[in-house]
Design an enzyme around this catalytic site. Structure first.
Site, mmCIF file in Angstrom:
data_model
loop_
_atom_site.group_PDB
_atom_site.id
_atom_site.type_symbol
_atom_site.label_atom_id
_atom_site.label_comp_id
_atom_site.label_asym_id
_atom_site.label_seq_id
_atom_site.Cartn_x
_atom_site.Cartn_y
_atom_site.Cartn_z
ATOM 1 N N ARG A 125 0.873 -1.175 0.000
ATOM 2 C CA ARG A 125 0.000 0.000 0.000
ATOM 3 C C ARG A 125 0.907 1.220 0.000
ATOM 4 N NH1 ARG A 125 2.488 2.144 3.657
ATOM 5 N NH2 ARG A 125 0.913 3.750 3.609
ATOM 6 N N GLY A 126 0.268 2.361 -0.265
ATOM 7 C CA GLY A 126 1.033 3.591 -0.458
ATOM 8 C C GLY A 126 1.129 3.859 -1.951
ATOM 9 N N ALA A 127 0.760 5.043 -2.379
ATOM 10 C CA ALA A 127 0.626 5.311 -3.820
ATOM 11 C C ALA A 127 1.831 4.882 -4.650
ATOM 12 C CB ALA A 127 0.308 6.796 -4.020
ATOM 13 N N ARG A 164 -7.622 -0.513 -6.923
ATOM 14 C CA ARG A 164 -7.961 0.573 -5.984
ATOM 15 C C ARG A 164 -8.060 1.862 -6.799
ATOM 16 N NH1 ARG A 164 -4.286 1.076 -0.784
ATOM 17 N NH2 ARG A 164 -6.176 2.037 0.084
ATOM 18 N N GLN A 193 -2.248 2.556 9.756
ATOM 19 C CA GLN A 193 -0.949 2.661 9.068
ATOM 20 C C GLN A 193 0.038 3.506 9.890
ATOM 21 O OE1 GLN A 193 -3.915 2.962 7.552
ATOM 22 N NE2 GLN A 193 -3.857 2.438 5.378
ATOM 23 N N ASP A 210 -2.281 10.669 -2.296
ATOM 24 C CA ASP A 210 -2.597 9.639 -3.277
ATOM 25 C C ASP A 210 -2.954 10.252 -4.620
ATOM 26 O OD1 ASP A 210 -3.268 8.578 -0.418
ATOM 27 O OD2 ASP A 210 -2.835 6.839 -1.693
ATOM 28 N N ASN A 264 -5.920 12.165 0.298
ATOM 29 C CA ASN A 264 -5.007 11.418 1.146
ATOM 30 C C ASN A 264 -5.821 10.603 2.135
ATOM 31 O OD1 ASN A 264 -2.172 10.868 1.746
ATOM 32 N ND2 ASN A 264 -2.563 11.842 3.708
ATOM 33 N N LYS A 265 -5.112 9.829 2.955
ATOM 34 C CA LYS A 265 -5.798 8.953 3.905
ATOM 35 C C LYS A 265 -6.879 9.693 4.684
ATOM 36 C CE LYS A 265 -5.302 5.578 4.175
ATOM 37 N NZ LYS A 265 -6.159 4.749 3.299
#
Ligand SMILES: CSC[C@H]1O[C@H](OP(=O)(O)O)[C@H](O)[C@@H]1O
Length: 348
Positions: free
Chosen positions: A50-52, A91, A198, A239, A249-250
């Protein structure tokens, strides 16, 4: 930056993809071996990776795994598009996923008419280029962000935009690593970042491994640490940055941005140019992923809410550009009005 203070999130063995299973951190360091696009799709969706930036790198290798065995050129082009479209469905919010897949396809299309083996090699070469460039991108974002920081300051961050979200070093956390190497005393407040944690599981882990002064807080404590005067800057990842500077973003980032504005604290977004999407005019058009209710009802397998309770679980939110002090890319620092600067950074 010297030693990488965390296990690598993505490894290409030369034959297949090896991913650090980030769901298991910080308790276990487990790598999974992947051989098919289906396995890569699942790893992206279930947050193994995970993570762009890390998602984009994994997808590029997944695209190669999908075409590596085709036996003729017609099948190659058909499979290339099919597998790219399939992986892109894993995603919706992080633009790096579609950016990486598009970059590989465009690169190999330049070689149309070449022998099949050369076409396949071109796909892998571009995936490796995306992977190799990422660590350098992080270092340069770190250097640019460091010019905005000073020794002794307190920084709050949300989610994980560290080395585990990238090839290495991270984006929002890159300046923290550089500051540590310079001997600065930076205190980091890491939001745990519900529901997938996270921040607690990954950021706190990364920074502790690196010997950084990090304090883990619940998301609902961000306001009080700002009010106490313990935070002099907020740094988050992204993201997707829309053409007007709105940032996805998150989930929870928007709340932190509003709190930062209220307390007169600068709010910096660490944004690789690969996360800037000039085709999306504003944050209103950014697709926001909604994830399974189980992440809230029974996070990590422990039920903490009534079964079948109604749940709203968006994985991201959008911070309007008016709350952002600067967007920092590997090419420099962009301040409001963001449109022109974003175009310049993407094109130069
Ligand atoms: C450097 S991109 C990190 C970015 O990705 C995270 O989302 P997720 O863990 O769901 O992939 C979060 O939004 C971070 O800021």
């Amino acid at each position: 930056m010297d030693k990488i203070p965390h296990p690598l999130s993505v490894i290409w063995t030369g034959e297949h993809l090896r991913l650090l299973d980030q769901r298991k951190l910080p308790i276990e360091t487990v790598y999974l071996d992947l051989f098919t696009p289906e396995e890569v799709w699942d790893a992206i969706y279930t947050l193994v990776v995970r993570g762009a930036p890390a998602i984009g790198i994994a997808a590029a290798y997944g695209l190669y795994l999908g075409i590596a065995q085709v036996e003729d050129e017609a099948a190659f082009w058909k499979k290339l598009k099919h597998v790219a479209d399939y992986l892109n469905s894993a995603r919706p919010t992080a633009v790096n996923l579609s950016w990486a897949l598009k970059r590989v396809q465009e690169k190999v299309e330049q070689q149309k008419g070449q022998p099949l083996a050369q076409l396949k090699a071109a796909v892998l070469a571009e995936a490796r280029a995306i992977h190799d460039e990422d660590a350098e991108m992080c270092r340069r974002i770190g250097e640019n962000l460091l010019t905005l920081l000073h020794d002794g300051m307190g920084i709050l961050t949300h989610c994980n935009a560290g080395g585990l979200a990238t090839a290495a070093y991270g984006t929002a956390l890159a300046p923290i690593y550089l500051a540590k190497e310079k001997g600065w005393n930076i205190k980091v407040f890491a939001d745990e970042t519900r529901p997938v944690l996270q921040g607690a599981r990954l950021t706190a882990y990364e920074l502790q491994q690196a010997g950084v002064d990090v304090t883990l807080i619940c998301d609902n404590m961000a306001g009080v640490v700002m009010k106490q005067g313990w935070v002099q800057a907020v740094i988050v990842g992204t993201d997707r940055v829309a053409a007007n500077g709105d940032v996805a973003n998150k989930i929870g980032t928007y709340s932190v941005a509003v709190l930062a504005k209220e307390h007169g604290i600068p709010f910096y977004v660490a944004a690789p140019t690969s996360s800037i999407d000039l085709h999306t005019p504003s944050g209103d058009q950014i697709p926001i992923e909604e994830r399974p209710a189980e992440e809230i009802i029974a996070g990590f397998g422990k039920q903490t809410a009534p079964s079948a309770i109604k749940v709203f679980n968006p994985a991201f939110d959008v911070t309007p550009a008016k709350y952002i002090t600067a967007i920092v890319t590997e090419k420099g620092i962009i301040r409001a009005p963001f449109e022109k600067g974003l175009q310049e950074h993407v094109s130069k």
